[in-house]
Design a protein around this motif. Sequence first.
Motif, PDB file in Angstrom:
ATOM      1  N   MET A 133      39.158  27.954 -50.124  1.00 53.00           N
ATOM      2  CA  MET A 133      38.018  28.359 -50.949  1.00 53.00           C
ATOM      3  C   MET A 133      38.258  29.751 -51.541  1.00 53.00           C
ATOM      4  O   MET A 133      38.023  29.989 -52.727  1.00 53.00           O
ATOM      5  CB  MET A 133      36.774  28.372 -50.058  1.00 53.00           C
ATOM      6  CG  MET A 133      35.481  28.304 -50.769  1.00 53.00           C
ATOM      7  SD  MET A 133      34.200  28.428 -49.507  1.00 53.00           S
ATOM      8  CE  MET A 133      33.855  30.161 -49.601  1.00 53.00           C
ATOM      9  N   VAL A 134      38.765  30.657 -50.717  1.00 50.02           N
ATOM     10  CA  VAL A 134      39.079  32.015 -51.194  1.00 50.02           C
ATOM     11  C   VAL A 134      40.095  31.937 -52.345  1.00 50.02           C
ATOM     12  O   VAL A 134      40.020  32.681 -53.323  1.00 50.02           O
ATOM     13  CB  VAL A 134      39.641  32.875 -50.026  1.00 50.02           C
ATOM     14  CG1 VAL A 134      40.215  34.199 -50.526  1.00 50.02           C
ATOM     15  CG2 VAL A 134      38.547  33.124 -48.995  1.00 50.02           C
ATOM     16  N   ALA A 135      41.021  30.986 -52.235  1.00 50.37           N
ATOM     17  CA  ALA A 135      42.062  30.848 -53.259  1.00 50.37           C
ATOM     18  C   ALA A 135      41.576  30.095 -54.497  1.00 50.37           C
ATOM     19  O   ALA A 135      42.326  29.945 -55.458  1.00 50.37           O
ATOM     20  CB  ALA A 135      43.277  30.133 -52.666  1.00 50.37           C
ATOM     21  N   GLY A 136      40.345  29.599 -54.458  1.00 50.10           N
ATOM     22  CA  GLY A 136      39.809  28.882 -55.617  1.00 50.10           C
ATOM     23  C   GLY A 136      40.291  27.443 -55.711  1.00 50.10           C
ATOM     24  O   GLY A 136      40.240  26.832 -56.774  1.00 50.10           O
ATOM     25  N   ILE A 137      40.752  26.888 -54.585  1.00 57.84           N
ATOM     26  CA  ILE A 137      41.255  25.500 -54.608  1.00 57.84           C
ATOM     27  C   ILE A 137      40.108  24.524 -54.424  1.00 57.84           C
ATOM     28  O   ILE A 137      40.071  23.469 -55.043  1.00 57.84           O
ATOM     29  CB  ILE A 137      42.317  25.304 -53.497  1.00 57.84           C
ATOM     30  CG1 ILE A 137      43.506  26.225 -53.748  1.00 57.84           C
ATOM     31  CG2 ILE A 137      42.767  23.841 -53.412  1.00 57.84           C
ATOM     32  CD1 ILE A 137      44.447  26.363 -52.561  1.00 57.84           C
ATOM     33  N   VAL A 138      39.174  24.863 -53.546  1.00 54.55           N
ATOM     34  CA  VAL A 138      38.008  23.998 -53.326  1.00 54.55           C
ATOM     35  C   VAL A 138      36.745  24.844 -53.482  1.00 54.55           C
ATOM     36  O   VAL A 138      36.790  26.073 -53.400  1.00 54.55           O
ATOM     37  CB  VAL A 138      38.011  23.362 -51.905  1.00 54.55           C
ATOM     38  CG1 VAL A 138      39.208  22.444 -51.714  1.00 54.55           C
ATOM     39  CG2 VAL A 138      37.976  24.442 -50.818  1.00 54.55           C
ATOM     40  N   ALA A 143      46.172  28.959 -45.896  1.00 53.37           N
ATOM     41  CA  ALA A 143      45.466  27.956 -46.711  1.00 53.37           C
ATOM     42  C   ALA A 143      46.232  26.638 -46.637  1.00 53.37           C
ATOM     43  O   ALA A 143      47.426  26.625 -46.344  1.00 53.37           O
ATOM     44  CB  ALA A 143      45.385  28.446 -48.148  1.00 53.37           C
ATOM     45  N   ARG A 144      45.531  25.531 -46.928  1.00 52.11           N
ATOM     46  CA  ARG A 144      46.240  24.239 -47.001  1.00 52.11           C
ATOM     47  C   ARG A 144      47.045  24.162 -48.290  1.00 52.11           C
ATOM     48  O   ARG A 144      48.052  23.502 -48.376  1.00 52.11           O
ATOM     49  CB  ARG A 144      45.238  23.087 -46.941  1.00 52.11           C
ATOM     50  CG  ARG A 144      44.506  22.998 -45.610  1.00 52.11           C
ATOM     51  CD  ARG A 144      43.473  21.903 -45.602  1.00 52.11           C
ATOM     52  NE  ARG A 144      42.528  22.065 -46.717  1.00 52.11           N
ATOM     53  CZ  ARG A 144      41.488  21.267 -46.943  1.00 52.11           C
ATOM     54  NH1 ARG A 144      41.243  20.250 -46.156  1.00 52.11           N
ATOM     55  NH2 ARG A 144      40.682  21.486 -47.960  1.00 52.11           N
ATOM     56  N   GLY A 145      46.530  24.867 -49.327  1.00 50.80           N
ATOM     57  CA  GLY A 145      47.266  24.961 -50.580  1.00 50.80           C
ATOM     58  C   GLY A 145      46.997  23.808 -51.523  1.00 50.80           C
ATOM     59  O   GLY A 145      46.121  22.968 -51.278  1.00 50.80           O
ATOM     60  N   VAL A 146      47.774  23.786 -52.594  1.00 46.58           N
ATOM     61  CA  VAL A 146      47.575  22.760 -53.618  1.00 46.58           C
ATOM     62  C   VAL A 146      48.937  22.397 -54.203  1.00 46.58           C
ATOM     63  O   VAL A 146      49.785  23.263 -54.396  1.00 46.58           O
ATOM     64  CB  VAL A 146      46.580  23.277 -54.699  1.00 46.58           C
ATOM     65  CG1 VAL A 146      47.100  24.518 -55.416  1.00 46.58           C
ATOM     66  CG2 VAL A 146      46.225  22.210 -55.706  1.00 46.58           C
ATOM     67  N   GLU A 147      49.131  21.123 -54.434  1.00 50.71           N
ATOM     68  CA  GLU A 147      50.397  20.592 -54.978  1.00 50.71           C
ATOM     69  C   GLU A 147      51.604  21.130 -54.200  1.00 50.71           C
ATOM     70  O   GLU A 147      52.639  21.493 -54.782  1.00 50.71           O
ATOM     71  CB  GLU A 147      50.531  20.946 -56.473  1.00 50.71           C
ATOM     72  CG  GLU A 147      49.463  20.273 -57.321  1.00 50.71           C
ATOM     73  CD  GLU A 147      49.493  20.707 -58.781  1.00 50.71           C
ATOM     74  OE1 GLU A 147      50.558  21.117 -59.266  1.00 50.71           O
ATOM     75  OE2 GLU A 147      48.433  20.631 -59.416  1.00 50.71           O
ATOM     76  N   GLY A 148      51.436  21.232 -52.869  1.00 49.75           N
ATOM     77  CA  GLY A 148      52.543  21.689 -52.032  1.00 49.75           C
ATOM     78  C   GLY A 148      52.740  23.191 -52.032  1.00 49.75           C
ATOM     79  O   GLY A 148      53.651  23.699 -51.372  1.00 49.75           O
ATOM     80  N   GLN A 149      51.914  23.928 -52.749  1.00 46.56           N
ATOM     81  CA  GLN A 149      52.048  25.401 -52.797  1.00 46.56           C
ATOM     82  C   GLN A 149      51.068  26.004 -51.810  1.00 46.56           C
ATOM     83  O   GLN A 149      49.866  26.049 -52.056  1.00 46.56           O
ATOM     84  CB  GLN A 149      51.768  25.937 -54.213  1.00 46.56           C
ATOM     85  CG  GLN A 149      52.636  25.332 -55.292  1.00 46.56           C
ATOM     86  CD  GLN A 149      54.120  25.550 -55.059  1.00 46.56           C
ATOM     87  OE1 GLN A 149      54.526  26.505 -54.392  1.00 46.56           O
ATOM     88  NE2 GLN A 149      54.938  24.652 -55.588  1.00 46.56           N
ATOM     89  N   ARG A 150      51.578  26.478 -50.686  1.00 43.02           N
ATOM     90  CA  ARG A 150      50.705  27.056 -49.658  1.00 43.02           C
ATOM     91  C   ARG A 150      50.673  28.574 -49.736  1.00 43.02           C
ATOM     92  O   ARG A 150      49.831  29.210 -49.124  1.00 43.02           O
ATOM     93  CB  ARG A 150      51.175  26.617 -48.272  1.00 43.02           C
ATOM     94  CG  ARG A 150      51.090  25.114 -48.088  1.00 43.02           C
ATOM     95  CD  ARG A 150      51.210  24.733 -46.647  1.00 43.02           C
ATOM     96  NE  ARG A 150      50.054  25.168 -45.887  1.00 43.02           N
ATOM     97  CZ  ARG A 150      49.974  25.096 -44.559  1.00 43.02           C
ATOM     98  NH1 ARG A 150      50.977  24.639 -43.866  1.00 43.02           N
ATOM     99  NH2 ARG A 150      48.893  25.502 -43.925  1.00 43.02           N
ATOM    100  N   ALA A 151      51.607  29.157 -50.472  1.00 38.88           N
ATOM    101  CA  ALA A 151      51.688  30.622 -50.541  1.00 38.88           C
ATOM    102  C   ALA A 151      51.150  31.130 -51.870  1.00 38.88           C
ATOM    103  O   ALA A 151      51.267  30.463 -52.909  1.00 38.88           O
ATOM    104  CB  ALA A 151      53.141  31.070 -50.384  1.00 38.88           C
ATOM    105  N   GLY A 152      50.553  32.326 -51.827  1.00 40.03           N
ATOM    106  CA  GLY A 152      50.273  33.057 -53.055  1.00 40.03           C
ATOM    107  C   GLY A 152      51.433  34.012 -53.326  1.00 40.03           C
ATOM    108  O   GLY A 152      52.324  34.185 -52.493  1.00 40.03           O
ATOM    109  N   PHE A 153      51.428  34.637 -54.489  1.00 40.31           N
ATOM    110  CA  PHE A 153      52.426  35.655 -54.841  1.00 40.31           C
ATOM    111  C   PHE A 153      51.701  36.769 -55.586  1.00 40.31           C
ATOM    112  O   PHE A 153      50.718  36.499 -56.282  1.00 40.31           O
ATOM    113  CB  PHE A 153      53.516  35.089 -55.772  1.00 40.31           C
ATOM    114  CG  PHE A 153      54.485  34.166 -55.085  1.00 40.31           C
ATOM    115  CD1 PHE A 153      55.714  34.631 -54.637  1.00 40.31           C
ATOM    116  CD2 PHE A 153      54.175  32.824 -54.885  1.00 40.31           C
ATOM    117  CE1 PHE A 153      56.617  33.775 -54.003  1.00 40.31           C
ATOM    118  CE2 PHE A 153      55.058  31.966 -54.247  1.00 40.31           C
ATOM    119  CZ  PHE A 153      56.288  32.434 -53.807  1.00 40.31           C
TER     120      PHE A 153
END
Length: 394
Positions: free
Chosen positions: A375-380, A86-96
């Motif tokens: 999109m899967v991550a709910g960012i967009v 993912a491109r991520g959000v606020e510099g956070q590209r990883a999930g945990f």
Amino acid sequence: MYDAIVVGARCAGAPTALLLARAGHRVLLLDKAAYGSDTLSTHLIHQPGVAALARWGLLERLRATGCPPIERAVYEVADVHIEGCARGVEGQRAGFAPRRHVLDALLVDAAVAAGVEYREHCRVTHLLRDDTGRVAGVAAVHRGRAFTERARLVIGADGMRSTVARLAAAPYTVQDPRLTCAYYTYWQDVPADLELYERPGGWVATVPTHDAATLVLAYFPQTRFAEVRTDAQRAYREQIRLTAPALHDRLAGARPVERLHACGDQQNFFRRAAGAGWVLVGDAAHHKDSITARGISDAFGQVEALVEAVSGTLDGDPARLDAALGRFAEEQRRRLLPGYEATLGAARLDPHEQRLSLLRAVQSDAELTAIYLDMVAGIVSADALYTPRLLALL
Ligand SMILES: Cc1cc2nc3c(=O)[nH]c(=O)nc-3n(C[C@H](O)[C@H](O)[C@H](O)COP(=O)(O)OP(=O)(O)OC[C@H]3O[C@@H](n4cnc5c(N)ncnc54)[C@H](O)[C@@H]3O)c2cc1C
């Protein structure tokens, strides 16, 4: 007299208490469960939730627990194979995906360090009301002993079967039938990315977590729940074999390290989330199928919005506070509705041809893949996918 009593001390309640305390409020945090106990969840935190932990100064603490970052995602359905970051959000590209007994304890510790008074093993049984009928506190039981506490605001962060919602008579404003049931356990020595496999009637995923374990989960249509539960072990393995055959082979020499966890009660609803002297956050306000793994991130978003909404109103006129709560509840309903509808779409376990042709276009392009994973991550939202490039490919 507290400024706020928060009922429920997990991923909605503990950060609510934390942020209110940091804003200078006197907060009591109650939970009927024990500190550091586990709960039913596959506990993937998408990047918006990770960004919230970073804003609260807790991400490094989470990393220090040994929770691995999840940088790559794979999604397979029919002939589609999407793989990337993912491109991520606020510099956070990883999930945990921290185990809940680790995450929830970390959040409670942070709340206590911020000055919150926390009491475990306290079950809230009643709401206290003033002579206008406004909620003014709680009655609870601690190891068989009843007690009462008063506050300007009672916050129900007590989950899908919320006691606060029941006592406040909060009606459902949106309600849909259950769509899936979920089974999962943890496997040792099965390295994995975040992997999602879908077919009609089946959904399987892998989620790396603490202790070099990988959570492997399998979803079935809710209509199969009665049959699946009669031999859940067999059904779980069979769902993996049919939906993710290569993963099934990878699991052949490995072993599950825990019993199989099951959830057949994945409700889909919004409740009226505020009234005079009370408000709901997290699953208490809004619950949806766990297939899109949005519950924790959505709870974090609600928490921040609530604390901002009540800022400056908690020690003043109750009518101003109640008006702020009403606005908060309505804004959250509007904010969360598109994700709720997308979740219901995924939970129908019915990948239709229109979506497959869109995914075939996405898989051929690295930038579209990154947007899709956002999109899967709910960012967009899904609209972001419709770039000129996608339209040309379609
Ligand atoms: C099978 C499954 C898989 C999931 N997977 C994911 C995932 O991968 N990612 C994700 O983001 N979300 C996932 N979710 C959803 C996520 O777990 C929830 O959205 C999240 O736990 C909600 O947190 P909460 O704090 O609102 O409620 P809860 O976690 O339910 O916590 C509520 C707390 O309130 C306490 N409580 C209840 N009643 C009382 C009372 N009367 N008095 C005192 N305390 C009380 C309970 O003891 C509990 O500790 C999943 C859910 C399920 C069921």
